[in-house]
Write a protein that holds these residues in place. Structure first.
Motif, PDB file in Angstrom:
ATOM      1  N   ILE A 215       0.838  -1.203   0.000  1.00 12.10           N
ATOM      2  CA  ILE A 215       0.000   0.000   0.000  1.00 12.10           C
ATOM      3  C   ILE A 215       0.870   1.250   0.000  1.00 12.10           C
ATOM      4  O   ILE A 215       0.601   2.221  -0.720  1.00 12.10           O
ATOM      5  CB  ILE A 215      -0.942   0.007   1.227  1.00 12.10           C
ATOM      6  CG1 ILE A 215      -1.864  -1.221   1.191  1.00 12.10           C
ATOM      7  CG2 ILE A 215      -1.750   1.292   1.274  1.00 12.10           C
ATOM      8  CD1 ILE A 215      -2.754  -1.303  -0.030  1.00 12.10           C
ATOM      9  N   PHE A 216       1.939   1.236   0.791  1.00 17.23           N
ATOM     10  CA  PHE A 216       2.876   2.350   0.846  1.00 17.23           C
ATOM     11  C   PHE A 216       3.517   2.590  -0.524  1.00 17.23           C
ATOM     12  O   PHE A 216       3.578   3.708  -1.024  1.00 17.23           O
ATOM     13  CB  PHE A 216       3.948   2.040   1.898  1.00 17.23           C
ATOM     14  CG  PHE A 216       4.985   3.110   2.083  1.00 17.23           C
ATOM     15  CD1 PHE A 216       4.677   4.295   2.725  1.00 17.23           C
ATOM     16  CD2 PHE A 216       6.279   2.920   1.617  1.00 17.23           C
ATOM     17  CE1 PHE A 216       5.637   5.287   2.898  1.00 17.23           C
ATOM     18  CE2 PHE A 216       7.248   3.895   1.792  1.00 17.23           C
ATOM     19  CZ  PHE A 216       6.918   5.077   2.435  1.00 17.23           C
ATOM     20  N   LEU A 217       3.957   1.498  -1.153  1.00 13.97           N
ATOM     21  CA  LEU A 217       4.584   1.578  -2.474  1.00 13.97           C
ATOM     22  C   LEU A 217       3.588   2.062  -3.525  1.00 13.97           C
ATOM     23  O   LEU A 217       3.911   2.898  -4.378  1.00 13.97           O
ATOM     24  CB  LEU A 217       5.140   0.211  -2.854  1.00 13.97           C
ATOM     25  CG  LEU A 217       5.840   0.095  -4.212  1.00 13.97           C
ATOM     26  CD1 LEU A 217       7.095   0.947  -4.228  1.00 13.97           C
ATOM     27  CD2 LEU A 217       6.194  -1.361  -4.498  1.00 13.97           C
ATOM     28  N   LEU A 218       2.364   1.542  -3.461  1.00 14.03           N
ATOM     29  CA  LEU A 218       1.329   1.921  -4.422  1.00 14.03           C
ATOM     30  C   LEU A 218       1.004   3.411  -4.318  1.00 14.03           C
ATOM     31  O   LEU A 218       0.835   4.100  -5.330  1.00 14.03           O
ATOM     32  CB  LEU A 218       0.065   1.088  -4.174  1.00 14.03           C
ATOM     33  CG  LEU A 218      -1.017   1.133  -5.261  1.00 14.03           C
ATOM     34  CD1 LEU A 218      -0.517   0.453  -6.534  1.00 14.03           C
ATOM     35  CD2 LEU A 218      -2.284   0.446  -4.763  1.00 14.03           C
ATOM     36  N   ALA A 219       0.933   3.922  -3.091  1.00 15.64           N
ATOM     37  CA  ALA A 219       0.610   5.338  -2.870  1.00 15.64           C
ATOM     38  C   ALA A 219       1.705   6.240  -3.443  1.00 15.64           C
ATOM     39  O   ALA A 219       1.413   7.235  -4.126  1.00 15.64           O
ATOM     40  CB  ALA A 219       0.436   5.608  -1.380  1.00 15.64           C
ATOM     41  N   ILE A 220       2.975   5.897  -3.199  1.00 12.18           N
ATOM     42  CA  ILE A 220       4.082   6.703  -3.722  1.00 12.18           C
ATOM     43  C   ILE A 220       4.102   6.644  -5.248  1.00 12.18           C
ATOM     44  O   ILE A 220       4.284   7.667  -5.927  1.00 12.18           O
ATOM     45  CB  ILE A 220       5.422   6.225  -3.145  1.00 12.18           C
ATOM     46  CG1 ILE A 220       5.476   6.494  -1.639  1.00 12.18           C
ATOM     47  CG2 ILE A 220       6.594   6.918  -3.838  1.00 12.18           C
ATOM     48  CD1 ILE A 220       6.731   5.993  -0.976  1.00 12.18           C
ATOM     49  N   GLY A 221       3.893   5.457  -5.796  1.00 14.70           N
ATOM     50  CA  GLY A 221       3.877   5.312  -7.241  1.00 14.70           C
ATOM     51  C   GLY A 221       2.760   6.114  -7.889  1.00 14.70           C
ATOM     52  O   GLY A 221       2.962   6.755  -8.920  1.00 14.70           O
ATOM     53  N   TRP A 222       1.575   6.088  -7.271  1.00 15.39           N
ATOM     54  CA  TRP A 222       0.433   6.849  -7.798  1.00 15.39           C
ATOM     55  C   TRP A 222       0.700   8.353  -7.722  1.00 15.39           C
ATOM     56  O   TRP A 222       0.448   9.088  -8.677  1.00 15.39           O
ATOM     57  CB  TRP A 222      -0.816   6.480  -7.013  1.00 15.39           C
ATOM     58  CG  TRP A 222      -2.058   7.265  -7.341  1.00 15.39           C
ATOM     59  CD1 TRP A 222      -2.809   8.000  -6.486  1.00 15.39           C
ATOM     60  CD2 TRP A 222      -2.697   7.372  -8.628  1.00 15.39           C
ATOM     61  NE1 TRP A 222      -3.879   8.578  -7.142  1.00 15.39           N
ATOM     62  CE2 TRP A 222      -3.831   8.201  -8.463  1.00 15.39           C
ATOM     63  CE3 TRP A 222      -2.416   6.866  -9.889  1.00 15.39           C
ATOM     64  CZ2 TRP A 222      -4.678   8.528  -9.511  1.00 15.39           C
ATOM     65  CZ3 TRP A 222      -3.262   7.190 -10.939  1.00 15.39           C
ATOM     66  CH2 TRP A 222      -4.373   8.003 -10.751  1.00 15.39           C
ATOM     67  N   CYS A 223       1.239   8.814  -6.615  1.00 16.84           N
ATOM     68  CA  CYS A 223       1.538  10.238  -6.433  1.00 16.84           C
ATOM     69  C   CYS A 223       2.562  10.720  -7.460  1.00 16.84           C
ATOM     70  O   CYS A 223       2.319  11.687  -8.197  1.00 16.84           O
ATOM     71  CB  CYS A 223       2.057  10.473  -5.009  1.00 16.84           C
ATOM     72  SG  CYS A 223       2.785  12.105  -4.734  1.00 16.84           S
ATOM     73  N   LEU A 224       3.707  10.041  -7.537  1.00 17.43           N
ATOM     74  CA  LEU A 224       4.773  10.490  -8.432  1.00 17.43           C
ATOM     75  C   LEU A 224       4.419  10.254  -9.902  1.00 17.43           C
ATOM     76  O   LEU A 224       4.798  11.037 -10.780  1.00 17.43           O
ATOM     77  CB  LEU A 224       6.081   9.782  -8.086  1.00 17.43           C
ATOM     78  CG  LEU A 224       6.645  10.071  -6.685  1.00 17.43           C
ATOM     79  CD1 LEU A 224       7.948   9.313  -6.463  1.00 17.43           C
ATOM     80  CD2 LEU A 224       6.860  11.557  -6.484  1.00 17.43           C
ATOM     81  N   GLY A 225       3.665   9.184 -10.173  1.00 22.63           N
ATOM     82  CA  GLY A 225       3.259   8.896 -11.546  1.00 22.63           C
ATOM     83  C   GLY A 225       2.345   9.974 -12.105  1.00 22.63           C
ATOM     84  O   GLY A 225       2.546  10.460 -13.231  1.00 22.63           O
ATOM     85  N   LEU A 226       1.342  10.380 -11.317  1.00 26.59           N
ATOM     86  CA  LEU A 226       0.422  11.412 -11.794  1.00 26.59           C
ATOM     87  C   LEU A 226       1.113  12.782 -11.823  1.00 26.59           C
ATOM     88  O   LEU A 226       0.805  13.620 -12.676  1.00 26.59           O
ATOM     89  CB  LEU A 226      -0.830  11.458 -10.909  1.00 26.59           C
ATOM     90  CG  LEU A 226      -2.094  11.985 -11.616  1.00 26.59           C
ATOM     91  CD1 LEU A 226      -2.445  11.116 -12.811  1.00 26.59           C
ATOM     92  CD2 LEU A 226      -3.266  12.039 -10.663  1.00 26.59           C
ATOM     93  N   ALA A 227       2.053  13.003 -10.899  1.00 22.98           N
ATOM     94  CA  ALA A 227       2.820  14.250 -10.916  1.00 22.98           C
ATOM     95  C   ALA A 227       3.638  14.354 -12.200  1.00 22.98           C
ATOM     96  O   ALA A 227       3.697  15.410 -12.837  1.00 22.98           O
ATOM     97  CB  ALA A 227       3.738  14.313  -9.697  1.00 22.98           C
ATOM     98  N   HIS A 228       4.259  13.255 -12.594  1.00 20.67           N
ATOM     99  CA  HIS A 228       5.056  13.250 -13.828  1.00 20.67           C
ATOM    100  C   HIS A 228       4.158  13.433 -15.056  1.00 20.67           C
ATOM    101  O   HIS A 228       4.491  14.183 -15.984  1.00 20.67           O
ATOM    102  CB  HIS A 228       5.832  11.944 -13.942  1.00 20.67           C
ATOM    103  CG  HIS A 228       6.703  11.864 -15.157  1.00 20.67           C
ATOM    104  ND1 HIS A 228       7.869  12.581 -15.288  1.00 20.67           N
ATOM    105  CD2 HIS A 228       6.566  11.161 -16.314  1.00 20.67           C
ATOM    106  CE1 HIS A 228       8.416  12.329 -16.453  1.00 20.67           C
ATOM    107  NE2 HIS A 228       7.643  11.474 -17.107  1.00 20.67           N
ATOM    108  N   LEU A 229       3.009  12.753 -15.072  1.00 17.46           N
ATOM    109  CA  LEU A 229       2.064  12.898 -16.184  1.00 17.46           C
ATOM    110  C   LEU A 229       1.580  14.340 -16.291  1.00 17.46           C
ATOM    111  O   LEU A 229       1.441  14.882 -17.395  1.00 17.46           O
ATOM    112  CB  LEU A 229       0.881  11.946 -15.988  1.00 17.46           C
ATOM    113  CG  LEU A 229      -0.214  11.990 -17.061  1.00 17.46           C
ATOM    114  CD1 LEU A 229       0.363  11.610 -18.425  1.00 17.46           C
ATOM    115  CD2 LEU A 229      -1.365  11.059 -16.687  1.00 17.46           C
TER     116      LEU A 229
END
Length: 388
Positions: A215-229
């Motif tokens: 869950i921790f990994l998924l949250a960071i990935g979602w945050c940084l992924g959408l920030a990059h997009l």
């Protein structure tokens, strides 16, 4: 970084711990301590850390996490309501502060373009100072917290438009398609994020919620992924991170994610304030110190007053209007980014760049003192004002 990443981190955080201890004993704000460590250890101080480029790059992640956590604690319906009220205040205040900055630039002999950049840098308030010094209970559960977030988010969007103007040629050869693309991308990005969360992310969370590391990994990935997009479609990483957070706000696990990401956010914010102090060109400071002091005083007096008057026109209480006015009474970290973009494109000279950076740091420091010693905040030295 000179001496390697490990040595640089050792110096930054050990130095910050020592200076922060002194700051607490002498009842000074911790933010000031972090800036001081940067100025002391950086390339314009003792030159112990000579290259702060990578530190500055990494520190940006702290702002991204800050906006992500804000989104996690705000319901979409509440955001829409507060944006309606914040829009007029943000537009009018930005116009007033922009005119103030441009006029000051002309008075001290800046060129038209340098005055225009100073105007842009003057328009916005600091998301980091405003949010970090607001008690969590106020930020997430009270009208004043919602209103501040709405104002800062709308200012961020205006700042993005200013950056696009600078990136597309400095105001004389603006590429309209970049601006149109950014404006059109915002609702599309938000709609796509909510659909992805509903049909993909929430299902993954429900299936694997017992694996906390996942869950921790998924949250960071979602945050940084959408920030990059978000950055790839001419918006800012901060706006993308906020959308990532608010799209998850209705999930039962949002508070668990928020609680676990706060230490990571604080880690990167220490780097942000260190980099801010380290990039201040101290040898050239005397040449711009007087105008920077004057303009900082103008900003610190004008911003609370303008916000107070605009909020009172919206029928807000006098106490709330002054409270928000002083919390928003500084120049933004976006000012530093605007200066960097303008200087990179050879739109402003070194003196104009240093004046804006110095003014930003002065307003950061003085504004922090005003809030910490007069209004409820999480890092107040007084027990009476300390609110988590």
């Amino acid at each position: 970084m000179e001496g390697g990443v490990f040595e640089s981190f050792f110096l930054i955080f050990c130095g910050a711990a020592v200076v922060a201890s002194v700051a607490l004993y002498t009842r000074q704000p911790l933010l000031v301590a972090y800036i001081a460590v940067g100025a002391i250890l950086g390339p314009f101080g003792l030159e112990i850390i000579k290259d702060v480029h990578y530190v500055a790059e990494m520190s940006h992640i702290g702002i991204i996490f800050l906006l992500f956590l804000l989104g996690l604690d705000m319901q979409p319906s509440a955001l829409l309501n507060v944006l309606k009220k914040a829009t007029s205040i943000a537009l009018i205040s930005s116009a007033i502060f922009g005119a103030l900055g441009y006029g000051f630039g002309v008075i001290i002999g800046f060129s038209h373009m340098e005055s225009l950049v100073l105007a842009m840098a003057s328009m916005f308030s600091s998301t980091i100072i405003g949010i970090k010094l607001l008690p969590t209970t106020v930020l997430h559960h009270k009208h004043s917290g919602d209103l501040m977030v709405g104002l800062l988010l709308f200012q961020d969007f205006i700042a993005i438009l200013c950056l696009l103007v600078l990136l597309s040629g400095g105001g004389d050869t603006v590429e309209p398609m970049k601006l149109i693309k950014a404006i059109a991308a915002l609702p599309l990005l938000a709609a796509g994020a909510f659909l992805f969360v509903r049909f993909v992310l929430l299902k993954l969370i429900q299936k694997f919620d017992r694996f906390h590391e996942y869950i921790f990994l998924l949250a960071i990935g979602w945050c940084l992924g959408l920030a990059h997009l978000s950055e790839s479609v001419n918006l800012s990483a901060e706006i993308g991170a906020f959308i990532a957070g608010i799209s998850l706000a209705t999930s039962p696990i949002s508070q668990y994610i928020a609680l676990n990401l706060r230490p990571l956010r604080d880690f990167f914010l220490v780097l942000f304030f260190f980099a801010l102090g380290a990039q201040l060109n101290i040898p050239l400071l005397p040449s711009v110190l007087l105008p920077a002091l004057i303009f900082a005083a103008v900003v610190l007096a004008a911003k609370p007053t303008v916000f107070f008057l605009l909020l009172k026109q919206q029928s807000e209480k006098t106490s709330l209007a002054w409270d928000l006015g002083f919390r928003l009474g500084q120049i933004s970290e976006f000012s530093i980014l605007i200066v960097f973009v303008a200087a990179t494109n050879n739109l402003i000279g070194e003196q104009a760049s240093l004046l804006i950076q110095t003014t930003a740091i002065l307003t950061f420091i003085v504004s922090s003192y005003i809030v910490i010693f007069n209004f409820p905040n999480p890092i107040a030295v007084s027990d009476k004002l300390r609110r988590d």
